[in-house]
Design a protein around this motif. Structure first.
Motif, PDB file in Angstrom:
ATOM      1  N   LEU A  22       0.808  -1.169  -0.025  1.00  0.00           N
ATOM      2  CA  LEU A  22       0.062   0.061   0.062  1.00  0.00           C
ATOM      3  C   LEU A  22       0.730   1.169   0.009  1.00  0.00           C
ATOM      4  CD1 LEU A  22      -2.750  -1.047   2.623  1.00  0.00           C
ATOM      5  CD2 LEU A  22      -2.777  -1.395   0.112  1.00  0.00           C
ATOM      6  N   GLN A  23       2.048   1.226   0.378  1.00  0.00           N
ATOM      7  CA  GLN A  23       2.831   2.370   0.418  1.00  0.00           C
ATOM      8  C   GLN A  23       3.750   2.424  -0.969  1.00  0.00           C
ATOM      9  OE1 GLN A  23       2.900   0.043   3.534  1.00  0.00           O
ATOM     10  NE2 GLN A  23       1.367   1.950   4.064  1.00  0.00           N
ATOM     11  N   LYS A  24       3.798   1.385  -1.532  1.00  0.00           N
ATOM     12  CA  LYS A  24       4.453   1.575  -2.995  1.00  0.00           C
ATOM     13  C   LYS A  24       3.530   1.952  -4.244  1.00  0.00           C
ATOM     14  CE  LYS A  24       8.039  -0.921  -5.909  1.00  0.00           C
ATOM     15  NZ  LYS A  24       8.782   0.039  -5.765  1.00  0.00           N
ATOM     16  N   GLY A  66      -2.837  -0.871 -16.241  1.00  0.00           N
ATOM     17  CA  GLY A  66      -2.018  -0.005 -16.854  1.00  0.00           C
ATOM     18  C   GLY A  66      -0.718   0.368 -16.225  1.00  0.00           C
ATOM     19  N   ASN A  67      -0.274  -0.512 -15.489  1.00  0.00           N
ATOM     20  CA  ASN A  67       0.881  -0.504 -14.270  1.00  0.00           C
ATOM     21  C   ASN A  67       1.883  -1.512 -14.564  1.00  0.00           C
ATOM     22  OD1 ASN A  67       2.741   0.090 -12.295  1.00  0.00           O
ATOM     23  ND2 ASN A  67       1.048   1.088 -11.342  1.00  0.00           N
ATOM     24  N   PRO A  68       2.887  -1.423 -15.671  1.00  0.00           N
ATOM     25  CA  PRO A  68       3.884  -2.284 -15.938  1.00  0.00           C
ATOM     26  C   PRO A  68       4.950  -2.475 -14.539  1.00  0.00           C
ATOM     27  CG  PRO A  68       3.696  -1.008 -17.655  1.00  0.00           C
ATOM     28  CD  PRO A  68       2.664  -0.335 -16.730  1.00  0.00           C
ATOM     29  N   GLU A  69       5.035  -1.599 -13.889  1.00  0.00           N
ATOM     30  CA  GLU A  69       5.936  -1.230 -12.728  1.00  0.00           C
ATOM     31  C   GLU A  69       5.577  -2.248 -11.590  1.00  0.00           C
ATOM     32  OE1 GLU A  69       8.865  -0.014 -12.814  1.00  0.00           O
ATOM     33  OE2 GLU A  69       8.302   0.598 -14.552  1.00  0.00           O
ATOM     34  N   GLU A  70       4.122  -2.552 -11.443  1.00  0.00           N
ATOM     35  CA  GLU A  70       3.790  -3.490 -10.690  1.00  0.00           C
ATOM     36  C   GLU A  70       4.029  -4.946 -10.851  1.00  0.00           C
ATOM     37  OE1 GLU A  70      -0.622  -5.461  -8.608  1.00  0.00           O
ATOM     38  OE2 GLU A  70      -0.358  -4.850 -10.754  1.00  0.00           O
TER      39      GLU A  70
END
Length: 289
Positions: A22-24, A66-70
């Motif tokens: 939840l912080q990231k 839409g979040n490749p970083e995840e």
């Protein structure tokens, strides 16, 4: 040899779990209303939840659209947790740079496919031309697509599946039927229709308990739904998924969900149990196990 013995030797596959920080990242869900799971959920906690079962491998499924970083974050975490065998990312199928994004993610051997949370879109989103351009890219790259559906989406799916016969797709959570209200007739018709469109369309028997009465669900609540899925998809196109930790909202642990699944497939042969608990997910996601 019992199916559980085979699983103990080779390890069964959970085709659907989640973790989050939840912080990231900024997650639209869970929120504080989902108190028990509104906290950081780590891969270590997931791996520990497998204890007491023959499940040894898991496939992470996106929480963010839409979040490749995840996806990259999960794959980095997986370096310390070899039980994580696959990642299904939340990638924007309408992004003009989709091919480049996916080509980058495919450098990681754990990246297997894409999902999009349709609850955040108009019900007709899955029929849009720009979405279909993205599905074409997935098909060309040999990636998979998880269909997170609800019953009101089902009428749009036969045409999509027929248009992309070479694209491996899987219906998550048996399309979230209204189990609590015991509504089944239209869902049965719709699932039968989509199942016959392509041999490349699979179904996850997952997410059952959260569609039932959270406080008093019983095995019998799910029997007609699972029997129908097995009937129209067959044992070669279904797979087990825990939907952990979402399942814990109903006070169901990973062990509880695994045991429920086993009761629901108790009539299958040992060979067919191994298919739905291991081989189908391994083949669908091309898992290295």
């Amino acid at each position: 040899m019992a199916a559980s013995d085979i699983g103990g030797q080779k390890g069964y596959v959970d085709s659907h779990f989640h973790i989050w920080d939840l912080q990231k990242f900024d997650y639209p869900w869970p929120t504080s209303q989902e108190g028990p799971i509104y906290r950081n959920v780590s891969p270590k906690e997931y791996v520990n939840s497998l204890n007491g079962t023959p499940v040894r491998h898991g496939v992470f499924v996106q929480c963010l659209n839409g979040n490749p970083e995840e996806s990259k974050w999960v794959m980095d975490q997986a370096k310390s947790y070899p039980e994580v065998k696959g990642v299904v990312g939340g990638i924007d199928l309408t992004d003009p740079n989709l091919r480049e994004t996916l080509t980058d993610l495919r450098k990681y051997h754990l990246f297997k496919g894409v999902r999009h949370i349709l609850d955040m879109e108009d019900p007709t989103w899955i029929t849009r031309d720009d979405v279909h351009k993205g599905l074409t890219v997935l098909e060309e790259l040999g990636l998979t697509f998880d269909l997170l559906l609800r019953p009101h989406h089902l009428s749009y799916i036969p045409g999509v599946v027929a248009k992309f016969p070479r694209l491996k797709m899987v219906v998550d959570h048996i399309a979230k039927p209204y189990i609590k209200d015991k509504k089944i007739d239209q869902w049965k018709l719709d699932m039968s229709e989509i199942a016959k469109q392509s041999d490349n369309l699979y179904c996850k028997i997952s997410g059952l308990v959260t569609e039932a009465d959270w406080n008093s669900w019983q095995t019998e609540d799910f029997v007609p739904y699972v029997q129908h899925i097995l009937s129209c998809f067959g044992v070669d196109r279904v797979m087990f998924g825990s939907d952990w930790p979402v399942c814990t909202l109903t006070k169901a642990s990973f062990n509880d969900v695994y045991d429920l699944f086993n009761r629901l497939i108790s009539s299958l042969s040992v060979e067919d149990k191994v298919k739905v608990l291991r081989d189908n997910a391994k083949d669908f996601y091309s898992l290295d196990i």
